[in-house]
Design a protein around this motif. Structure first.
Motif, PDB file in Angstrom:
ATOM      1  N   THR A 267      30.271  11.882   3.864  1.00 55.86           N
ATOM      2  CA  THR A 267      29.333  10.860   3.402  1.00 55.86           C
ATOM      3  C   THR A 267      28.243  10.626   4.443  1.00 55.86           C
ATOM      4  O   THR A 267      27.064  10.485   4.110  1.00 55.86           O
ATOM      5  N   ARG A 268      28.609  10.590   5.721  1.00 52.48           N
ATOM      6  CA  ARG A 268      27.606  10.397   6.779  1.00 52.48           C
ATOM      7  C   ARG A 268      26.603  11.539   6.791  1.00 52.48           C
ATOM      8  O   ARG A 268      25.403  11.323   6.958  1.00 52.48           O
ATOM      9  N   LEU A 269      27.098  12.762   6.634  1.00 53.88           N
ATOM     10  CA  LEU A 269      26.205  13.912   6.641  1.00 53.88           C
ATOM     11  C   LEU A 269      25.267  13.873   5.435  1.00 53.88           C
ATOM     12  O   LEU A 269      24.075  14.182   5.551  1.00 53.88           O
ATOM     13  N   ARG A 270      25.789  13.455   4.288  1.00 60.41           N
ATOM     14  CA  ARG A 270      24.933  13.355   3.101  1.00 60.41           C
ATOM     15  C   ARG A 270      23.872  12.276   3.279  1.00 60.41           C
ATOM     16  O   ARG A 270      22.714  12.461   2.902  1.00 60.41           O
ATOM     17  N   ILE A 271      24.242  11.154   3.876  1.00 59.18           N
ATOM     18  CA  ILE A 271      23.272  10.084   4.122  1.00 59.18           C
ATOM     19  C   ILE A 271      22.168  10.583   5.042  1.00 59.18           C
ATOM     20  O   ILE A 271      20.978  10.350   4.795  1.00 59.18           O
ATOM     21  N   ALA A 272      22.543  11.277   6.113  1.00 61.92           N
ATOM     22  CA  ALA A 272      21.545  11.807   7.043  1.00 61.92           C
ATOM     23  C   ALA A 272      20.587  12.748   6.322  1.00 61.92           C
ATOM     24  O   ALA A 272      19.367  12.694   6.530  1.00 61.92           O
ATOM     25  N   THR A 273      21.119  13.607   5.469  1.00 66.24           N
ATOM     26  CA  THR A 273      20.287  14.565   4.757  1.00 66.24           C
ATOM     27  C   THR A 273      19.337  13.860   3.796  1.00 66.24           C
ATOM     28  O   THR A 273      18.154  14.220   3.692  1.00 66.24           O
ATOM     29  N   GLU A 274      19.817  12.842   3.099  1.00 62.72           N
ATOM     30  CA  GLU A 274      18.970  12.123   2.143  1.00 62.72           C
ATOM     31  C   GLU A 274      17.864  11.347   2.850  1.00 62.72           C
ATOM     32  O   GLU A 274      16.725  11.301   2.371  1.00 62.72           O
ATOM     33  N   VAL A 275      18.182  10.726   3.980  1.00 64.61           N
ATOM     34  CA  VAL A 275      17.139  10.034   4.749  1.00 64.61           C
ATOM     35  C   VAL A 275      16.092  11.038   5.228  1.00 64.61           C
ATOM     36  O   VAL A 275      14.890  10.778   5.177  1.00 64.61           O
ATOM     37  N   ALA A 276      16.548  12.210   5.679  1.00 66.36           N
ATOM     38  CA  ALA A 276      15.617  13.260   6.116  1.00 66.36           C
ATOM     39  C   ALA A 276      14.727  13.708   4.961  1.00 66.36           C
ATOM     40  O   ALA A 276      13.540  14.000   5.151  1.00 66.36           O
ATOM     41  N   GLN A 277      15.278  13.757   3.747  1.00 61.70           N
ATOM     42  CA  GLN A 277      14.474  14.128   2.583  1.00 61.70           C
ATOM     43  C   GLN A 277      13.368  13.106   2.338  1.00 61.70           C
ATOM     44  O   GLN A 277      12.223  13.472   2.054  1.00 61.70           O
ATOM     45  N   GLY A 278      13.710  11.828   2.469  1.00 60.03           N
ATOM     46  CA  GLY A 278      12.700  10.791   2.291  1.00 60.03           C
ATOM     47  C   GLY A 278      11.604  10.876   3.330  1.00 60.03           C
ATOM     48  O   GLY A 278      10.408  10.800   3.018  1.00 60.03           O
ATOM     49  N   LEU A 279      11.993  11.041   4.596  1.00 57.30           N
ATOM     50  CA  LEU A 279      11.009  11.133   5.676  1.00 57.30           C
ATOM     51  C   LEU A 279      10.174  12.407   5.552  1.00 57.30           C
ATOM     52  O   LEU A 279       8.973  12.404   5.831  1.00 57.30           O
ATOM     53  N   CYS A 280      10.813  13.505   5.166  1.00 57.46           N
ATOM     54  CA  CYS A 280      10.098  14.765   4.993  1.00 57.46           C
ATOM     55  C   CYS A 280       9.026  14.621   3.912  1.00 57.46           C
ATOM     56  O   CYS A 280       7.896  15.104   4.060  1.00 57.46           O
ATOM     57  N   TYR A 281       9.367  13.930   2.836  1.00 58.38           N
ATOM     58  CA  TYR A 281       8.385  13.673   1.772  1.00 58.38           C
ATOM     59  C   TYR A 281       7.215  12.861   2.315  1.00 58.38           C
ATOM     60  O   TYR A 281       6.050  13.170   2.067  1.00 58.38           O
ATOM     61  N   MET A 282       7.516  11.827   3.100  1.00 59.76           N
ATOM     62  CA  MET A 282       6.463  10.971   3.665  1.00 59.76           C
ATOM     63  C   MET A 282       5.543  11.740   4.595  1.00 59.76           C
ATOM     64  O   MET A 282       4.320  11.593   4.564  1.00 59.76           O
TER      65      MET A 282
ATOM     66  N   GLU B 190       0.822  -1.209   0.000  1.00 61.09           N
ATOM     67  CA  GLU B 190       0.000   0.000   0.000  1.00 61.09           C
ATOM     68  C   GLU B 190       0.855   1.258   0.000  1.00 61.09           C
ATOM     69  O   GLU B 190       0.567   2.222  -0.715  1.00 61.09           O
ATOM     70  N   ILE B 191       1.930   1.231   0.793  1.00 58.62           N
ATOM     71  CA  ILE B 191       2.775   2.424   0.905  1.00 58.62           C
ATOM     72  C   ILE B 191       3.663   2.590  -0.319  1.00 58.62           C
ATOM     73  O   ILE B 191       3.606   3.600  -1.030  1.00 58.62           O
ATOM     74  N   LEU B 192       4.502   1.583  -0.581  1.00 56.80           N
ATOM     75  CA  LEU B 192       5.488   1.732  -1.652  1.00 56.80           C
ATOM     76  C   LEU B 192       4.850   1.714  -3.033  1.00 56.80           C
ATOM     77  O   LEU B 192       5.449   2.184  -4.000  1.00 56.80           O
ATOM     78  N   GLY B 193       3.638   1.170  -3.130  1.00 60.65           N
ATOM     79  CA  GLY B 193       2.954   1.176  -4.415  1.00 60.65           C
ATOM     80  C   GLY B 193       2.384   2.527  -4.775  1.00 60.65           C
ATOM     81  O   GLY B 193       2.015   2.758  -5.920  1.00 60.65           O
ATOM     82  N   SER B 194       2.323   3.430  -3.812  1.00 63.24           N
ATOM     83  CA  SER B 194       1.668   4.712  -4.064  1.00 63.24           C
ATOM     84  C   SER B 194       2.582   5.917  -3.962  1.00 63.24           C
ATOM     85  O   SER B 194       2.173   7.032  -4.275  1.00 63.24           O
ATOM     86  N   ILE B 195       3.816   5.736  -3.467  1.00 62.90           N
ATOM     87  CA  ILE B 195       4.697   6.896  -3.309  1.00 62.90           C
ATOM     88  C   ILE B 195       5.948   6.735  -4.168  1.00 62.90           C
ATOM     89  O   ILE B 195       6.381   5.610  -4.434  1.00 62.90           O
ATOM     90  N   ARG B 196       6.498   7.840  -4.590  1.00 62.78           N
ATOM     91  CA  ARG B 196       7.700   7.849  -5.421  1.00 62.78           C
ATOM     92  C   ARG B 196       8.647   8.921  -4.884  1.00 62.78           C
ATOM     93  O   ARG B 196       8.257  10.082  -4.769  1.00 62.78           O
ATOM     94  N   HIS B 197       9.842   8.548  -4.538  1.00 59.31           N
ATOM     95  CA  HIS B 197      10.837   9.525  -4.103  1.00 59.31           C
ATOM     96  C   HIS B 197      12.213   8.896  -4.265  1.00 59.31           C
ATOM     97  O   HIS B 197      12.399   7.692  -4.040  1.00 59.31           O
ATOM     98  N   ARG B 198      13.174   9.734  -4.643  1.00 56.64           N
ATOM     99  CA  ARG B 198      14.500   9.205  -4.905  1.00 56.64           C
ATOM    100  C   ARG B 198      15.185   8.655  -3.660  1.00 56.64           C
ATOM    101  O   ARG B 198      16.145   7.895  -3.763  1.00 56.64           O
ATOM    102  N   ASN B 199      14.689   9.010  -2.489  1.00 53.80           N
ATOM    103  CA  ASN B 199      15.286   8.505  -1.254  1.00 53.80           C
ATOM    104  C   ASN B 199      14.399   7.476  -0.561  1.00 53.80           C
ATOM    105  O   ASN B 199      14.530   7.233   0.628  1.00 53.80           O
TER     106      ASN B 199
END
Length: 984
Positions: free
Chosen positions: A787-802, A736-745
């Motif tokens: 790299t750690r800081l970039r990973i944190a930012t990308e995960v935050a982007q995914g969660l922010c989208y959600m 239900e979730i992954l079938g309906s949302i699209r985000h690069r993260n």
């Protein structure tokens, strides 16, 4: 003569002795101050505290002297870390110590008991923790002002607080007190200011003991779990000037005596459950501010309100008031901010509103007001915002508004306004930022160049004509649907490049869609439907990086659908009712877009369910096939036959294992979410032991390498140890979730395949597996800090989208480092949505009976209640930040929860970098690491309301690299209250 001379001699000797003593005292005090500075690790803010300067210590930053001796230290907002040094009280004449808004940690500094002359102690807004000591009354007998608000103190407020000094001000707000409401404070008879707000006291009423606070002038106890009725006797505290009891659970009516307090200037009772009417006899003539919004108050407003001749702010919104507004309110000369929205007021607004006052804000939306707007709203050129939508207003815009040079926010939508909007309107205010006029009968044209500061223009469902503006450099929302605009689209979108939403549907726009549309790189919504557009769909639309909504239906577009459009992550696509032809691009060949291409006779599809013709896949016949080619086919056939005989044994062996694993008689059904080139048969044949890369209670995970890509397959079996019901629940949630949302993260779910006993989830495969393997796996591989800081930012982007861009919002509920996957370039994606949940109402927490999350990552509320909100993801993300900074896992390798360990060490005064992973320790990283560390503290607040939203978290991370210092404070709720962090 002799006696007089002797007296002078003695006086001079004493004076000399006093001067010598004072000079000695100077050096001693300077030494004490330098030791204090050293105890705080020489903060930059205390650079002036040095022997090098020629200035005496009385000229040092924050130091106050009286008669040459130190009597005060005030170091507000100096980023000081650590505890309160014990040597502070060696300054024997110290009367004032103000260390507010710093990072002072540890328990309450009992060494301050030695400051015998202290009169003013301010430790507000720090990181102090634990209980207030029972012997707190050992503080100075001279103490008049005592402020420890904005910290993390817990437990009960001790009874001994009543014996502290000669208290006139007691500031205890914004802590984590969870004992009973401190009734004994009512025995501090000299108290003039008391704040107990924003604590978690056991629910209780305002204690009768407070009736003894006859000198009380300032009383703030919002968000303190107060319940019951406001006591009648509160209206007898005649000295009260400021009363704030908002956001509690107070019931009943407002005691009439409150309105008769002659000295009362501010009354804040909003966000309770108060009912009844306002007293008809209001005589508190000094009231400057009234906020009784968000209650259940009813009735008409008393005519006596016009007697409040000093009133500046009047907030009555979100109640059940009805009737008309007394005309006398419009004659109050001090009126500044008026908010009446969300009631059932009717009639006309007072005609003199704004005529005699510097009216700054008027919000009366969602009522039943009628008539025309008052003609003098902006007479004195102070009006900043006028918000009157969803009423029954009529007529044209008053002339005073047409020349209002201060207007920023102008919202008139959903009324019955009419008339022409003159060109001068768009030039009236250089500050104009937001214009909403949807659902009226305005007409006129828009200027080619809109005001420079305009960010929002919504004028749908009116009668505007002319062409679409070609310049608005800061405009983010342009919504002009269902008007009479004509002509062509702007040929160059360069001067509209800030647009995020562009809705031009249901107009008379002609011509082609210009290729310059690619310049709208921030565009998320594009609606050009129901116009007279011609030509082809420019492939440049496929270059819009964040577009998620595209509707260009009901036009006269022709040609093929550009393949580049398949690169977009579209949630909504509508190309219906055009003259398009050719094959639908592969990414759109799935059921998510089955209604996107209707009424295009020339289009065809390779998938069923699109109500379109099937694309022909038959090769063209040829009678000229060469004999050599025929011979080659024969040879290849022989090779295939021989090869099949050789590998039969191995195929049978694998099929035998597959039958045992997934069932021999299963009927398989596949549902796609992306265009895929493989079949379910290909997947099933690869479910062999050598492809297993992981396993758990649910089943196994396989890595399958195909010709053009690598995929990951999770197999869920009903017979697994997790139980059939849990497997089914997690499967449905994932789909239900992954079938309906699209985000690069967020990880892609290509499809799912179901059979009677087995379910297969087919994902994209990420080469570098999960984050936990890289930061604290057995391989001890490690990642550098950028790299750690970039990973944190990308995960935050995914969660922010959600949390903020999905409707309804999605909460993950099991975020952890093992559910964060990394591709070959270490780009991160959030995965494993088996426990995810859709929030039905984004503004409210939902409930669940499932204990969601993993040990070490679970927010406290998950263990003690059933409330589910997006703040549990924020907490888990904070733990991930701790993992990235420290290199330790959430359970600290079985030595206790990482959050508890970090707070314990932090409270002991250790610096941030002491706790950092050795692999990333570097002076050049210190500011960023410290910022991320503090962000983790913010995210792991005990109470959900104390944690920032993911939008705030993301903004903080994006700014992190440019900051040298970062404050861990954030807003607690929509009213901007300061948050504090937890201790356990």
């Amino acid at each position: 003569m002799f006696k007089i001379g002797t007296f002078r001699l003695i006086f001079l000797l004493l004076r000399f002795r006093s001067i010598s003593s004072l000079q000695f005292s100077d050096e001693e005090e300077k030494g004490i101050l330098l030791r204090i500075k050293s105890a705080w690790n020489d903060p930059v803010a205390l650079a002036s505290w040095t022997n090098i300067t020629s200035n005496g210590h009385c000229g040092w930053t924050g130091v106050t002297c009286t008669n040459g001796t130190v009597t005060g230290i005030s170091l507000v907002s100096k980023s000081i870390e650590g505890g309160v040094p014990e040597m502070v009280c060696e300054l024997k004449n110290l009367t004032t110590l103000d260390l507010s808004d710093n990072f002072i940690g540890g328990s309450f500094p009992t060494s301050l008991y030695q400051c015998s002359n202290l009169q003013d102690l301010n430790l507000y807004d720090n990181l102090l923790v634990g209980l207030i000591p029972d012997d707190i009354d050992r503080l100075s007998r001279n103490l008049v002002r005592f402020s420890i608000g904005g910290n993390n103190f817990t437990g009960e407020i001790p009874d001994t607080i009543v014996r502290v000094g000669l208290l006139e001000e007691l500031i205890l707000d914004n802590n984590l007190f969870n004992g009973s409401f401190p009734a004994m404070i009512g025995n501090i008879s000299g108290l003039q200011k008391l704040t107990l707000a924003d604590n978690y006291f056991v629910p209780g009423s305002i204690p009768m003991e407070f009736f003894g606070l006859k000198k009380l002038r300032y009383f703030s106890s919002y968000l303190a779990n107060l319940m019951g009725e406001i006591p009648m006797w509160l209206g007898e505290l005649s000295e009260l000037k400021y009363l704030d009891l908002h956001k509690n659970d107070l019931t009943g009516s407002i005691p009439p005596g409150i309105w008769k307090l002659k000295n009362l200037t501010a009354l804040y009772l909003y966000g309770n459950r108060l009912d009844g009417e306002i007293s008809p006899n209001i005589s508190a003539l000094n009231l400057l501010s009234i906020d009784i919004s968000r209650n259940r108050l009813t009735g008409k407003l008393p005519e006596d309100m016009e007697k409040l001749q000093k009133l500046e702010n009047l907030f009555l919104y979100s109640n059940k008031f009805f009737g008309s507004i007394p005309n006398g309110i419009g004659r109050i000369s001090t009126l500044f901010d008026v908010r009446f929205f969300n009631n059932t007021f009717s009639g006309e607004l007072p005609p003199d509103l704004g005529k005699f006052s510097n009216l700054w804000n008027l919000e009366v939306e969602i009522n039943r007001f009628s008539g025309e707007l008052p003609r003098h709203l902006c007479k004195n050129q102070k009006l900043n915002s006028l918000i009157v939508f969803s009423n029954h207003f009529k007529g044209s815009i008053p002339d005073s508004l047409g020349n209002c040079s201060t207007l920023v926010d102008f919202q008139l939508q959903y009324n019955n306004f009419s008339g022409e909007l003159p060109m001068t309107f768009w030039k009236m205010s250089p500050l104009l930022s937001k214009v909403r006029m949807t659902g009226n009968e305005f007409y006129g044209e828009l200027p080619r160049q809109l005001p420079q500061n305009l960010t929002t223009l919504e004028i749908e469902n009116n009668k505007f004509t002319g062409t679409i503006p070609s310049s608005a450099i800061n405009l983010t929302q342009l919504k002009v649907s269902n008007n009479l605009f004509s002509g062509e689209l702007p040929s160059d979108f360069r001067r509209l490049s800030s647009l995020q939403e562009l809705h031009l549907d249901q107009n008379l726009i002609t011509g082609d869609i210009p290729t310059s549309i690619k310049l709208l790189s921030k565009l998320t919504d594009l609606n050009l439907s129901s116009n007279r557009l011609t030509g082809i769909i420019p492939e440049e639309i496929g270059l819009l990086p964040v577009l998620t909504y595209l509707d260009i239906s009901n036009n006269s577009l022709h040609g093929e659908i550009p393949k580049l459009l398949g690169n977009l992550n579209l949630n909504i696509l509508n190309l219906s009712s055009n003259s398009l032809s050719g094959k639908i691009p592969s990414p759109f060949q799935n059921t998510a877009y089955d209604r996107s291409f209707l009424s295009n006779a020339g289009l065809c599809s390779t998938q069923p369910g699109f109500n379109l013709s099937f694309c022909s896949t038959k090769p063209k016949s040829s009678n000229n096939l060469s004999r050599g080619l025929i011979a080659l086919f024969v040879i290849l056939g022989v090779i295939v036959l021989v090869s099949s005989c050789i590998v039969t044994f191995f195929i049978v062996r694998k099929n035998k294992w597959r039958k045992e694993a997934v069932g021999d008689g299963d009927i398989w059904k596949r549902t796609d979410f992306f265009n895929i080139s493989f079949t379910e048969t290909t997947i099933l044949q690869c479910l062999v032991p050598e492809n297993i890369i992981g396993s758990g209670g649910f089943g196994e995970v396989y890595r399958i390498a195909l010709n053009d890509q690598v995929i990951a397959v999770k197999k869920l079996r009903k017979s697994s140890s997790m139980g059939a019901h849990k497997i089914e629940t997690q499967f449905r949630s994932e789909v239900e979730i992954l079938g309906s949302i699209r985000h690069r993260n967020i990880v892609k779910l290509f499809c799912y395949i179901t059979g009677p006993n087995t379910k297969l989830l087919v994902y994209e495969h990420l080469a570098n597996k999960s984050l936990d393997r890289w930061i604290h796996g057995n391989q001890n591989i490690g990642l550098d800090w950028p790299t750690r800081l970039r990973i944190a930012t990308e995960v935050a982007q995914g969660l922010c989208y959600m949390h903020h861009n999905c409707n309804p919002p999605v909460i993950h509920r099991d975020l952890k480092s093992s559910n964060i996957l990394l591709d070959h370039e270490f780009n991160s994606k959030v995965a494993d949505f088996g426990l995810a949940k859709l929030l039905v109402q984004s503004s409210e927490a939902s409930t669940t009976s499932t204990l969601a999350g993993s040990i070490g990552y679970m927010a406290p509320e998950c263990a003690f209640g059933k409330k589910t909100s997006e703040k549990i993801d924020v907490y888990s993300f904070g733990v991930v930040l701790f993992e990235l900074v420290t290199g330790k896992d959430a359970s600290n390798n079985g030595n206790g929860v990482l959050v508890d360990l970090i707070w314990a060490n932090f409270q002991e005064g250790r610096t941030m970098m002491e706790l950092a992973d050795q692999k990333i320790k570097d002076p050049k990283n210190e500011d960023e690491i410290t910022s991320v560390f503090r962000l983790g503290l913010m995210c792991t607040g005990t109470m959900p309301s104390s944690r920032p939203s993911m939008k705030v978290v993301l903004e903080t991370l994006l700014q992190c690299a440019g900051l040298s210092k970062f404050s861990q404070k954030t807003t607690r709720d929509e009213d901007g209250l300061l948050a504090r962090m937890q201790t356990n």
